[in-house]
Design an enzyme around this catalytic site. Structure first.
Site, PDB file in Angstrom:
ATOM      1  N   SER A 248       0.826  -1.208   0.000  1.00  0.00           N
ATOM      2  CA  SER A 248       0.000   0.000   0.000  1.00  0.00           C
ATOM      3  C   SER A 248       0.862   1.262   0.000  1.00  0.00           C
ATOM      4  CB  SER A 248      -0.934  -0.005   1.210  1.00  0.00           C
ATOM      5  OG  SER A 248      -0.174  -0.065   2.405  1.00  0.00           O
ATOM      6  N   HIS A 249       2.156   1.131   0.260  1.00  0.00           N
ATOM      7  CA  HIS A 249       3.049   2.293   0.198  1.00  0.00           C
ATOM      8  C   HIS A 249       4.135   2.130  -0.858  1.00  0.00           C
ATOM      9  CE1 HIS A 249       1.083   3.184   4.000  1.00  0.00           C
ATOM     10  NE2 HIS A 249       1.375   4.439   3.717  1.00  0.00           N
TER      11      HIS A 249
ATOM     12  N   GLU B  50      -5.712   0.262   2.595  1.00  0.00           N
ATOM     13  CA  GLU B  50      -6.233  -1.108   2.715  1.00  0.00           C
ATOM     14  C   GLU B  50      -7.667  -1.189   2.194  1.00  0.00           C
ATOM     15  OE1 GLU B  50      -5.000  -3.341   6.549  1.00  0.00           O
ATOM     16  OE2 GLU B  50      -4.814  -1.225   7.073  1.00  0.00           O
TER      17      GLU B  50
END
Lengths: 331, 331
Positions: B44-45, B185
């Site tokens: 997610s990063h 998320e």
């Protein structure tokens, strides 16, 4: 239940501590935190704690004549050696220096070590927040909480407190155990014969339980799953090893049976909100305003401050059993 | 999915940022945090964020040529003005001064302001922890989380990260949103067509929902009830008003539609563990040993470090859609 004025609670607390050999400044410090807890309807840190303070004195584990010693370590770092006495007089001994160090450095920390802690953290940091500083406080207790995924005790209930000063208003302060419930809450449930909510605790076999006695024999659980567990570990590290103090397991290994406050460390961190900007307070008030514009939202310390307004004139209800126990300790 | 080496991910990230007008040092800083996120299976990063970085540049909202400016404020307090650029180069500009201030004062803080933040906090604090300091990091994002008891957005997902150095071992680091889930998320669930677990979010009417799209239109919920909500408010206060920066509501009011990183503040606090005692590390290792002696207990960063060991030799799997989107942004 009986109704007592706040001054009667203060007097009762101070007298029973003096009668059990505590030096006068320490007795005043503790009577103050006990009375403020009762005033704020925070019963688990009020008169309920007096028998424990007395047990610490009577067993000789806590030195009633201890004189705390303040040691500057670095420009932004202070240590107060509690000299085996109770924590409130040790905190009192360092507060002024912490505030001065925070103002000159922007941020500062105070480690309270070799002190016996039994009070509420909000009561410890409120006087610092009242001077216009943002403040955190952390303390490690006796091991009673299992880590997320674990089956037995590792951490203490390891509370976190944070305070933000508000001009002309009661400060924003929260103070909570990183366990799903504080040990005091579980003990009060046991005394009241009530079941625990699910998710609070596991029994000695590591299985979920709703029985307060099984929970006290087993382990509490962290709040909020793995996140709360991580925060509990953080408190364990920073209010223990970081300041040269014991972990909660090491405290537990001392096998303290008298019910009094355990020894251990406590960490304060303070930040001067005028350090970066002069408008911190103003921007924060727009945030609090936005929060309170939502029906159903309350700021953390609201209930305590409402109780405080009532108790100032009305006094508080005290459980007869606790009152009589304390009176008996006067002898 | 396709498999890419870490150096290919670094090269791809840097090239697409350079092609979109980002200065070379900033492109290197961001390629580094993106690559480290992919290496640690923190998708997610990782590359997932590249289109957002590019959107910030293409819209002109983020200054690709910004030169961060370091300003010492007090002995223990620094500010880095990001000058409307991305946050990673601003953090790079202040890190050395923060470390020096922490060593001389015992504790120090660094406020990063006027910077656009999009990376993982663990990646921001890891280089500081690698130098032997204990470190916290906090950041405020766009408003997406309702306070406990509320019905609409007030706070950002407001993550908290904490790192503890361990001699000869990977550090103890946690980094989590104070919402039940990170917005990233929820977006990944939406892309995957999956339901959300209960307790993650409410819909635009303030009612519980399991639909990611309804959650993104409504509000996320804090983790851990009122305790997580209080922590989220704390982050909002200390990474916003305390450092003269916007609250997440104020960021939201900017109505950023390009999907790029919002402007805002980020606060680092670092503590020198040699400040109070020389034995902090040793005592902490007994604690970690006790933790790991319980089957089922893992330390927070374990999964990331395991992924890192694998990806160093094996590279990582990258979603074809994300890869092609990024390649198209090169044009």
């Amino acid at each position: 239940m009986r109704r007592l004025s706040l001054s009667a609670i203060r007097e009762l607390s101070e007298q029973v501590l003096l009668a059990n050999g505590l030096a006068e400044p320490a007795a005043r410090s503790i009577a103050d935190v006990v009375t403020r807890a009762e005033a704020d309807a925070c019963r688990s840190h009020g008169l309920y704690r007096i028998p424990g303070y007395v047990a610490g004195l009577r067993s000789g584990r806590v030195d009633g004549q201890a004189v705390p010693r303040l040691e500057p370590l670095r420009p932004g770092l202070l240590r107060v050696d509690g000299a085996r006495g109770f924590a409130p007089p040790a905190t009192d001994a360092g507060r002024e220096a912490l505030v001065a160090a925070t103002r000159s450095n922007g941020i500062a920390a105070m480690a309270v070590v070799r002190a016996h802690h039994f009070s509420a953290l909000w009561a410890d940091l409120e006087p610092i927040v009242a001077l216009g500083l943002v403040c955190w406080c952390f303390v490690v207790g006796q091991s009673s909480v299992a880590p997320h995924g674990g089956t037995r005790r590792l951490m203490g209930t390891n509370p976190i407190a944070f305070g933000w000063p508000r001009s002309g208003r009661a400060p924003f302060i929260f103070d909570f155990a990183t366990s799903a419930a504080a040990r005091g809450e579980v003990e009060l449930k046991r005394l009241a014969g009530q079941d625990l909510p699910s998710g609070w605790a596991i029994d000695p076999h590591g299985l979920p339980t709703n029985d307060p006695a099984q929970a006290l024999a087993g382990a509490l659980l962290p709040f909020g799953g793995h996140k709360g567990s991580a925060l509990s570990m953080m408190v364990e590290l920073i209010a223990g090893p970081l300041i040269g103090e014991m972990t909660s397991r090491q405290v537990q290994d001392l096998k303290i049976a008298d019910g009094g406050p355990p020894p251990g460390g406590q960490l304060f961190i303070a930040f001067d909100p005028s350090g970066v900007t002069s408008s911190a307070g103003l921007i924060a008030e727009t945030f609090f305003g936005d929060a309170l514009a939502q029906p159903g939202v309350r700021l953390p310390s609201t209930r305590r401050h409402e109780a405080r307004r009532r108790s100032a004139t009305e006094g508080v209800e005290v459980d007869n059993h606790i009152y009589e126990t304390i009176c008996a300790l006067m002898l």
